[in-house]
Design an enzyme around this catalytic site. Structure first.
Site, PDB file in Angstrom:
ATOM      1  CB  SER A  74      -0.969  -0.040   1.185  1.00  0.00           C
ATOM      2  OG  SER A  74      -1.934   0.990   1.090  1.00  0.00           O
ATOM      3  CG  HIS A 132      -5.978  -1.199  -0.272  1.00  0.00           C
ATOM      4  ND1 HIS A 132      -5.209  -1.092  -1.406  1.00  0.00           N
ATOM      5  CD2 HIS A 132      -5.271  -0.585   0.728  1.00  0.00           C
ATOM      6  CE1 HIS A 132      -4.100  -0.443  -1.123  1.00  0.00           C
ATOM      7  NE2 HIS A 132      -4.110  -0.133   0.167  1.00  0.00           N
ATOM      8  CG  ASP A 157      -6.539  -2.153  -4.207  1.00  0.00           C
ATOM      9  OD1 ASP A 157      -7.125  -1.114  -3.841  1.00  0.00           O
ATOM     10  OD2 ASP A 157      -5.312  -2.320  -4.057  1.00  0.00           O
TER      11      ASP A 157
END
Length: 330
Positions: free
Chosen positions: A167, A302, A272
């Site tokens: 991320s 995510h 995501d």
């Protein structure tokens, strides 16, 4: 992990959603009851041992080292282990190398990859806006190359180093990787073999299709917007190159990475909201002549590979193969 029960047609307060508190001085509070941390462990009953070491006292930045315990037995490992420098996620504003699920992820990674993991605790925004996190990652790389720590000295293969991030950490790995490539002689004896961008956090002023169709429980759009607003330099839009690598894109910026023979892995999932941006960046790097390996699973959300142990295992099979092939190709 944020509350997933919020009604999708409402836009909750992103501060409340993330369990953070805006302060009058521009900083944010992160209540410990919602943002727990776990200690490193040298428990002899565990397969992986870990410890914390400070690399910049002034900035309160440190690393958590993970070592497969079998490495201590010279009969189990006759050669040194790959070195993985890992950057955790959290939208640049929350979470830590000591957050329980990132700690568990690194434990599993050290065991499954048979690697030494260096998980970097970088400075968070808004107290330290970008590029502070990039600076900290680069500083950690310099610290590794000169550290007298015996785990690194005795067990880590400095000639087989990878930078990986999840991320926001994937964003940091990308930008720190570009910096490292531009100054590679100053990182010797570290030899970086590749970058692993796991669900990298990229953005842009215009919504992508995957963002518009998403109802992601971890990274809804109003949370993503807050994270960029608190982490980018003041006055910047999400088309700043820290956020949007395709803004004013110059393919030549990848020439150094290409010349060094680094390979790049981009991993994610179709659920995501950032998947369109991730695949776009992967395609641009491939068009620039880099060797890019992509791994995008169907569904998910995510952060799923960190939060779901079964998904972690699947991801790490691909990462292990990437490391093996990257080590042989350079």
């Amino acid at each position: 992990m944020p509350d997933q029960t919020a009604a999708p047609h409402l836009t909750p307060d992103p501060y409340e959603y993330l369990h953070i508190i805006p302060n009058t001085d521009g900083s944010i509070g992160r209540p410990e009851e919602f943002h727990p941390i776990t200690k490193a462990s040298c428990d002899p009953t565990q397969d992986v041992i870990s410890k914390d070491l400070v690399f910049n006292q002034s900035n309160n930045t440190w690393v958590r080292l993970y070592l497969p315990k079998k490495a201590l037995d010279s009969s189990s490992y006759t050669s040194k282990l790959p070195l993985m420098v890992y950057l955790h996620g959290g939208g640049f504003i929350i979470l830590s190398a000591a957050t329980p699920f990132f700690h568990d992820f690194c434990n599993t990674m050290a065991a499954d990859l048979s690697a030494v993991i260096v998980s970097v605790e970088y400075r968070n925004a808004p107290e330290h806006r970008l590029p502070a996190a990039y600076d900290d990652c680069v500083e950690a790389l310099h610290w590794i190359q000169t550290s007298p720590d015996e785990w690194l000295r005795d067990y880590a293969d400095y000639s087989n180093c990878f930078i990986m991030g999840t991320s926001a950490g994937g964003n940091i790995a990308y930008h720190a990787g570009l910096r490292a490539a531009a100054d590679i002689d100053h990182f010797k004896p570290l030899q970086i073999r590749g970058l692993i961008l796991h669900q990298p956090f990229f953005g842009g002023s215009e919504r992508s299709r995957s963002e518009l169709r998403s109802n992601d429980p971890v990274l809804p759009l109003f949370v993503s917007d807050l994270m960029w607003g608190l982490s980018l330099p003041i006055g910047s839009t999400r088309d700043h190159y820290y956020s949007n690598p395709t803004s004013g894109d110059d393919p030549k910026k990848y020439d150094l990475i290409k010349s060094l023979g680094w390979r790049v892995m981009v991993a994610g999932c179709s659920g995501d909201p950032l998947v369109d941006r991730q695949t776009q960046v992967a395609q641009i790097m491939e068009n620039a002549g880099l060797e890019v390996v992509t791994k995008f699973e169907e569904g998910g959300f995510h952060g799923v590979d960190v939060m779901d142990p079964s998904k972690t295992k699947v991801l790490l099979v691909a990462v292990k193969n990437f490391i093996s092939l990257s080590s042989k190709s350079t």
